[in-house]
Design an enzyme around this catalytic site. Structure first.
Site, PDB file in Angstrom:
ATOM      1  N   ILE A 105       0.840  -1.201   0.000  1.00 13.19           N
ATOM      2  CA  ILE A 105       0.000   0.000   0.000  1.00 13.19           C
ATOM      3  C   ILE A 105       0.874   1.251   0.000  1.00 13.19           C
ATOM      4  O   ILE A 105       1.915   1.281   0.646  1.00 13.19           O
ATOM      5  CB  ILE A 105      -0.959  -0.019   1.224  1.00 13.19           C
ATOM      6  CG1 ILE A 105      -1.932   1.165   1.198  1.00 13.19           C
ATOM      7  CG2 ILE A 105      -0.219  -0.066   2.541  1.00 13.19           C
ATOM      8  CD1 ILE A 105      -3.106   1.020   2.183  1.00 13.19           C
ATOM      9  N   VAL A 106       0.449   2.229  -0.765  1.00 14.82           N
ATOM     10  CA  VAL A 106       1.116   3.527  -0.734  1.00 14.82           C
ATOM     11  C   VAL A 106       0.234   4.458   0.097  1.00 14.82           C
ATOM     12  O   VAL A 106      -0.943   4.634  -0.192  1.00 14.82           O
ATOM     13  CB  VAL A 106       1.328   4.099  -2.148  1.00 14.82           C
ATOM     14  CG1 VAL A 106       1.977   5.479  -2.078  1.00 14.82           C
ATOM     15  CG2 VAL A 106       2.184   3.156  -2.976  1.00 14.82           C
ATOM     16  N   ASP A 107       0.842   5.000   1.136  1.00 11.53           N
ATOM     17  CA  ASP A 107       0.096   5.864   2.053  1.00 11.53           C
ATOM     18  C   ASP A 107       0.626   7.294   1.878  1.00 11.53           C
ATOM     19  O   ASP A 107       0.171   8.030   1.015  1.00 11.53           O
ATOM     20  CB  ASP A 107       0.293   5.309   3.473  1.00 11.53           C
ATOM     21  CG  ASP A 107      -0.505   6.059   4.521  1.00 11.53           C
ATOM     22  OD1 ASP A 107      -1.422   6.806   4.160  1.00 11.53           O
ATOM     23  OD2 ASP A 107      -0.202   5.906   5.724  1.00 11.53           O
ATOM     24  N   GLY A 109       3.573   7.863   0.810  1.00  7.04           N
ATOM     25  CA  GLY A 109       4.432   7.768  -0.372  1.00  7.04           C
ATOM     26  C   GLY A 109       5.916   7.756  -0.039  1.00  7.04           C
ATOM     27  O   GLY A 109       6.743   7.488  -0.905  1.00  7.04           O
ATOM     28  N   LYS A 135      -3.689   4.960  -1.076  1.00  7.18           N
ATOM     29  CA  LYS A 135      -4.531   5.950  -0.383  1.00  7.18           C
ATOM     30  C   LYS A 135      -4.123   7.320  -0.918  1.00  7.18           C
ATOM     31  O   LYS A 135      -3.384   8.052  -0.270  1.00  7.18           O
ATOM     32  CB  LYS A 135      -4.259   5.916   1.119  1.00  7.18           C
ATOM     33  CG  LYS A 135      -4.766   4.692   1.830  1.00  7.18           C
ATOM     34  CD  LYS A 135      -4.653   4.935   3.326  1.00  7.18           C
ATOM     35  CE  LYS A 135      -4.459   3.645   4.074  1.00  7.18           C
ATOM     36  NZ  LYS A 135      -4.170   3.862   5.503  1.00  7.18           N
ATOM     37  N   ASP A 163      -1.320  -5.617   7.629  1.00  2.00           N
ATOM     38  CA  ASP A 163      -1.489  -5.899   9.049  1.00  2.00           C
ATOM     39  C   ASP A 163      -1.765  -4.652   9.863  1.00  2.00           C
ATOM     40  O   ASP A 163      -1.519  -3.529   9.432  1.00  2.00           O
ATOM     41  CB  ASP A 163      -0.187  -6.504   9.595  1.00  2.00           C
ATOM     42  CG  ASP A 163       0.916  -5.453   9.665  1.00  2.00           C
ATOM     43  OD1 ASP A 163       1.223  -4.844   8.621  1.00  2.00           O
ATOM     44  OD2 ASP A 163       1.448  -5.209  10.764  1.00  2.00           O
TER      45      ASP A 163
HETATM   46  P1  IMP Z   1       4.087   5.221   3.383  1.00  2.00           P
HETATM   47  O1  IMP Z   1       5.579   5.295   3.483  1.00  2.00           O
HETATM   48  O2  IMP Z   1       3.423   6.242   4.250  1.00  2.00           O
HETATM   49  O3  IMP Z   1       3.568   5.272   1.972  1.00  2.00           O
HETATM   50  O4  IMP Z   1       3.685   3.894   4.077  1.00  2.00           O
HETATM   51  C1  IMP Z   1       3.589   2.742   3.461  1.00  2.00           C
HETATM   52  C2  IMP Z   1       3.597   1.628   4.482  1.00  2.00           C
HETATM   53  O5  IMP Z   1       2.789   1.908   5.631  1.00  2.00           O
HETATM   54  C3  IMP Z   1       3.020   0.418   3.837  1.00  2.00           C
HETATM   55  O6  IMP Z   1       4.027  -0.346   3.229  1.00  2.00           O
HETATM   56  C4  IMP Z   1       2.362  -0.278   4.987  1.00  2.00           C
HETATM   57  O7  IMP Z   1       3.281  -1.138   5.612  1.00  2.00           O
HETATM   58  C5  IMP Z   1       1.988   0.790   5.963  1.00  2.00           C
HETATM   59  N1  IMP Z   1       0.555   1.157   5.875  1.00  2.00           N
HETATM   60  C6  IMP Z   1       0.038   2.328   5.468  1.00  2.00           C
HETATM   61  N2  IMP Z   1      -1.304   2.321   5.526  1.00  2.00           N
HETATM   62  C7  IMP Z   1      -1.647   1.088   5.964  1.00  2.00           C
HETATM   63  C8  IMP Z   1      -2.923   0.446   6.206  1.00  2.00           C
HETATM   64  O8  IMP Z   1      -4.016   0.996   6.034  1.00  2.00           O
HETATM   65  N3  IMP Z   1      -2.864  -0.836   6.667  1.00  2.00           N
HETATM   66  C9  IMP Z   1      -1.687  -1.500   6.865  1.00  2.00           C
HETATM   67  N4  IMP Z   1      -0.491  -0.950   6.630  1.00  2.00           N
HETATM   68  C10 IMP Z   1      -0.462   0.343   6.193  1.00  2.00           C
END
Ligand code: IMP
Ligand code: MG
Length: 184
Positions: A105-107, A109, A135, A163
């Site tokens: 998932i990309v949250d 980023g 997201k 998870d």
């Molecule tokens: P980013 O660096 O903020 O894009 O975070 C990405 C990482 O956060 C992902 O690889 C997930 O491990 C974790 N993550 C973000 N949102 C969720 C979610 O809704 N459920 C589970 N893991 C999440």
């Protein structure tokens, strides 16, 4: 220790098993087509969230490929801070390889952006990003996602590899977490 299954903190099912199955088939078909000419295709997954997705996806890629993994963690609990630490690096020398970086998932980023930059320094022949979920409204940095499963709203979700504190990865669907019912 709870014995209740599915977990009591499950909110609602956002993406069903059938929807995932169908979309993974499509992504596999698309990747097969796009890499028809590739001599060295590497699927590089981020542990542990992408494992379920990758094991399904790779069987829909009808082209020679290899797989490798990295493990990275973003600092602080649920709120990403932008600091990404490499806990386990990949084994393959990716110079000259067509690499597809796969995450669950990309949250914000930050994870994909940081890992992508690091991989580019290692001179792959090409580098694309594949994510099961995005997201989009939560992005803090711009990241290219070449292959996307589904865009989802700003819910915390579990299942199909994803998870909450290591729980929920074994659910076959993607479900929201009812945070009011969740205790660590
Ligand atoms: P980013 O660096 O903020 O894009 O975070 C990405 C990482 O956060 C992902 O690889 C997930 O491990 C974790 N993550 C973000 N949102 C969720 C979610 O809704 N459920 C589970 N893991 C999440
Ligand atoms: Mg992750």
């Amino acid at each position: 220790m709870t014995r209740k299954f599915p977990y009591e903190f499950i909110g609602e099912i956002i993406i069903t098993q059938e929807q995932i199955h169908e979309r993974v088939n499509e992504l596999g078909r698309q990747i097969t087509q796009d890499y028809e000419e590739s001599d060295n295709l590497l699927i590089l997954g981020l542990l542990r969230g992408s494992v379920v997705f990758i094991t399904d996806l790779m069987r829909k890629i009808h082209h020679p490929m290899t797989m490798d993994f990295m493990s990275v963690s973003s600092y602080s609990g649920s709120e990403s801070s932008g600091f990404v630490r490499i806990d386990l690096d990949h084994k393959t020398n990716i110079a000259g390889w067509d690499v597809i970086l796969v995450d669950d998932i990309v949250d914000t980023g930050y994870t994909v952006k940081t890992v992508r930059k690091l991989l580019l320094d290692r001179n792959p022949k090409s580098l694309r990003v594949c994510a099961l979920l995005d997201k989009k409204e939560r992005h803090k940095v711009e990241v290219p996602i070449d292959y996307l499963g589904f865009e989802i709203p700003d819910y915390f979700v579990v299942g199909y590899g994803l998870d909450i504190d290591e729980k929920g990865r074994n659910l076959p669907y993607i479900a929201s977490v009812d945070l009011a019912k969740y205790t660590k």
